[in-house]
Structures are given as C-alpha cells and as structure tokens.
Design an enzyme around this catalytic site. Structure first.
Site, PDB file in Angstrom:
ATOM      1  N   GLU A 103      52.527  55.806  34.567  1.00  0.00           N
ATOM      2  CA  GLU A 103      51.945  56.541  35.698  1.00  0.00           C
ATOM      3  C   GLU A 103      50.472  56.777  35.441  1.00  0.00           C
ATOM      4  O   GLU A 103      49.934  56.388  34.408  1.00  0.00           O
ATOM      5  CB  GLU A 103      52.673  57.867  35.911  1.00  0.00           C
ATOM      6  N   ARG A 147      61.554  71.999  40.241  1.00  0.00           N
ATOM      7  CA  ARG A 147      60.893  71.328  39.124  1.00  0.00           C
ATOM      8  C   ARG A 147      60.305  72.350  38.147  1.00  0.00           C
ATOM      9  O   ARG A 147      60.394  72.181  36.931  1.00  0.00           O
ATOM     10  CB  ARG A 147      59.801  70.383  39.642  1.00  0.00           C
ATOM     11  N   LYS A 162      56.534  69.413  33.400  1.00  0.00           N
ATOM     12  CA  LYS A 162      55.139  69.651  33.827  1.00  0.00           C
ATOM     13  C   LYS A 162      54.621  70.850  33.038  1.00  0.00           C
ATOM     14  O   LYS A 162      54.615  71.990  33.503  1.00  0.00           O
ATOM     15  CB  LYS A 162      55.075  69.881  35.336  1.00  0.00           C
TER      16      LYS A 162
HETATM   17  N1  PXG Z   1      52.129  62.376  37.455  1.00  0.00           N
HETATM   18  C1  PXG Z   1      51.474  63.367  36.826  1.00  0.00           C
HETATM   19  C2  PXG Z   1      51.237  63.257  35.377  1.00  0.00           C
HETATM   20  C3  PXG Z   1      51.046  64.487  37.541  1.00  0.00           C
HETATM   21  O1  PXG Z   1      50.394  65.471  36.929  1.00  0.00           O
HETATM   22  C4  PXG Z   1      51.965  63.485  39.557  1.00  0.00           C
HETATM   23  C5  PXG Z   1      52.385  62.427  38.775  1.00  0.00           C
HETATM   24  C6  PXG Z   1      52.308  63.512  40.995  1.00  0.00           C
HETATM   25  O2  PXG Z   1      53.310  64.478  41.231  1.00  0.00           O
HETATM   26  P1  PXG Z   1      53.399  65.285  42.598  1.00  0.00           P
HETATM   27  O3  PXG Z   1      54.555  66.189  42.422  1.00  0.00           O
HETATM   28  O4  PXG Z   1      52.112  66.014  42.771  1.00  0.00           O
HETATM   29  O5  PXG Z   1      53.628  64.271  43.664  1.00  0.00           O
HETATM   30  C7  PXG Z   1      51.297  64.552  38.926  1.00  0.00           C
HETATM   31  C8  PXG Z   1      50.838  65.736  39.715  1.00  0.00           C
HETATM   32  C9  PXG Z   1      45.123  67.999  39.951  1.00  0.00           C
HETATM   33  C10 PXG Z   1      46.536  67.856  40.392  1.00  0.00           C
HETATM   34  O6  PXG Z   1      44.521  69.005  40.312  1.00  0.00           O
HETATM   35  C11 PXG Z   1      47.398  67.040  39.704  1.00  0.00           C
HETATM   36  C12 PXG Z   1      48.712  66.923  40.119  1.00  0.00           C
HETATM   37  C13 PXG Z   1      49.145  67.606  41.220  1.00  0.00           C
HETATM   38  C14 PXG Z   1      48.281  68.423  41.900  1.00  0.00           C
HETATM   39  C15 PXG Z   1      46.946  68.557  41.491  1.00  0.00           C
HETATM   40  O7  PXG Z   1      44.636  67.124  39.256  1.00  0.00           O
HETATM   41  N2  PXG Z   1      49.512  66.092  39.397  1.00  0.00           N
END
Ligand code: PXG
Length: 294
Positions: free
Chosen positions: A185, A53, A152
């Site tokens: 989301e 990713r 991301k």
């Molecule tokens: N949507 C968004 C916009 C994100 O930023 C997810 C979905 C979930 O994706 P993953 O790959 O983690 O299953 C994310 C991920 C934080 C933090 O510190 C945020 C994320 C991941 C880890 C930490 O707020 N966001």
C-alpha cells in the site's frame, strides 16, 4: 469566527489548551491508536466502520478504550456540530495514557481521548483530472508478525520513512512493497490497478490497512458496476502493465495515478474505470446516503 474546540478527556477545550502530558505513552512510545474520518454535508462518512476499526486496533494492542463505541461516535458527531463544520476532517486519537519512563503499559493511567475536527486539506481538483504521480519506495511495509499493518496505531514511522522517500523524489505518494516484494500500500492510501474489466487490489495479508475507502470502493465495484474485483498479490511489474492505477483513502477519496517512477501508466491520463469510480464514490458521499442501514 468561532474558535476551534477540541475534545480532550471529557472536555471541549480551545486549541491552545488541548495539551497532552509528556509522560503520556502516546508521546513517549507512539503507544495508542487513531482514526482519520471525513464528514460530508454534516454527516460523518462510515462512522460505524471507523468505530469498529478503532476498537479493533485498540483491542489488538490490549488497550481498553474507557468509552463505549456509541459514546465515542456521539463525540465525533458533536465535534463537527460544535465547530460548525459541514465538510470536515476528524482526527480521533486514543493514547495509552500517562505513565512513567518505562515502556510497560501497565503503569499507565486512563487512556486519553482526543477528537479534533478541522477543515479538510484536499488534493487540488487538477490531480483528479490529470492524475497523481507516485514512486515505489525502498522502505518495506512492516511485517504483520512484528507490527500488524491492520492496526492503525500512533506508530507511523514506517509510513513516514516511506513518505520522506516520496518527498525526496518530489511526488505526493510512495508505494510500499512488503518484505516478499509484493505491492502492499501507500503511506496513507490503498492501491488498486485495472486490467481489462478487472480491478485488482492487494489482499489484507499483503500487509495493508483495511481502508474504509478501499472497502467502499470494492462494494461499489461489486454492486454498481460490471467490473470484477480481485484481491490478489502482485508485483510492481503488473502495475507498470496495468491499464489504470488509482489510490483510495479518506483524504484522497479515489484518485487516479498516471505516472509511477516517471513511467506513464496506461495512456498516461486517468482511465474510464477510475473516472467511473470517482463518480460513484462522490455520489456515495452526498447527503447522508452513506449512512449504514441498521
Ligand atoms: N493505508 C494507510 C497506511 C493509511 O494510513 C489508508 C491506507 C486508507 O484508509 P482509509 O480508511 O482512510 O480509506 C490509510 C489512511 C493523513 C491521513 O492525514 C491519512 C489517512 C487517512 C486520513 C488522513 O495523511 N490514512
């Protein structure tokens, strides 16, 4: 206690020395990409998927990461070892690099690579037992034709504006719709609902990050349970009519959602499907069983 060591452009430095230039376009323009990764019992969860990713995000913003995926994965592994962490949160950042005050990325030098490994900030266990409260926010998810939510990027203002709305309403997460009014989301989590024996989540075209946890949960549903999984567009009304709602994300893992906009979801307590999935997900994160077979 040993001091935390941060990887910064080829060196492991103390926290106080881990500094980025104010001319880095990551700082000036949010021009860069990142990953949020977890390690469980000394093993990095879904490392290959996170690497894929990251490199995809970089490619989509025409940023060439000056390291191979394997070298980058090795740095992530080293980050938990060097900091003596077994269970950790790892933040991997690649910025555009040092440029000037114009936004043209062509003037930037080598992209900067930062890897931070730290303790994980978890939701209290109570939230998994009682469920989380959330709200629908007014901030719409970025349209893919302007800034693709599958990238991301370091440009997280869209999510931060939504988070501010959730904060103002005193709840930990906000659900964003896309510009067509379909559920997309949350600010840092993907969203699912359960109706009967079907689990539903918005498709990527709704404007969502392809969460690594989302993919792991979809895989669990397909391979370990009798439930069906569907990726379809849906509106907030379908959420209010759902039996169960849960969010997924690296930090939250699988977390039940029992109130949205002050309305109880289902029975107002975590439902059996969500609890099942929490169990399966926790099993997956145990001791190395989450390492992808090559
Ligand atoms: N949507 C968004 C916009 C994100 O930023 C997810 C979905 C979930 O994706 P993953 O790959 O983690 O299953 C994310 C991920 C934080 C933090 O510190 C945020 C994320 C991941 C880890 C930490 O707020 N966001």
């Amino acid at each position: 206690m040993s001091k935390s060591k941060i990887y910064l452009d080829g060196k492991w430095v103390a926290k106080e020395e881990a500094k980025i230039s104010v001319f880095d376009h990551g700082v000036l323009y949010g021009d860069g990409v990142f990953e949020g990764i977890r390690a469980y019992d000394g093993v990095v969860f879904k490392l290959d998927e996170h690497m894929e990713r990251l490199y995809r995000s970089a490619r989509l913003i025409s940023l060439t990461i000056p390291k191979s995926k394997d070298d980058m994965a090795a740095i992530v592994n080293e980050a938990i070892k060097i900091n003596n962490l077994e269970n950790a949160y790892i933040r991997l950042i690649v910025t555009r690099g040092i440029g000037d005050l114009g936004l043209d990325p062509r003037v930037c030098g080598t992209p900067s690579i930062v890897v931070i490994a730290d303790q994980v900030a978890l939701f209290p266990e109570r939230c998994y037992k009682e469920g989380l409260e959330a709200v629908f926010v007014n901030t719409r998810r970025n349209v893919a034709s302007a800034l693709d939510p599958t990238i991301k990027s370091l440009n997280y203002l869209n999510n931060i504006l939504a988070k501010i709305e959730a904060n103002e309403k005193g709840v930990p997460e906000g659900i964003m719709l896309n510009t067509d009014g379909y559920v997309a989301e949350c600010t840092g989590d993907n969203v699912f609902f359960v109706k009967g024996d079907t689990v539903v989540t918005p498709p990527v075209v709704a404007g969502v990050l392809e969460g690594i946890t989302r993919a792991a949960v979809m895989d669990i549903i397909r391979t370990k349970t009798k439930y069906r999984i569907k990726e379809i567009l849906f509106t907030p009304n379908e959420i209010f009519e759902a039996d169960e709602v849960f969010f997924t994300g690296t930090a939250a893992e699988v977390i039940p959602v029992t109130r949205i906009d002050s309305r109880p979801i289902g029975k107002g307590t975590p439902g059996p499907v969500t609890l099942d999935l929490i169990g399966y997900f926790r099993e997956l994160t145990k001791s190395g069983t989450h390492v992808r077979k090559r």
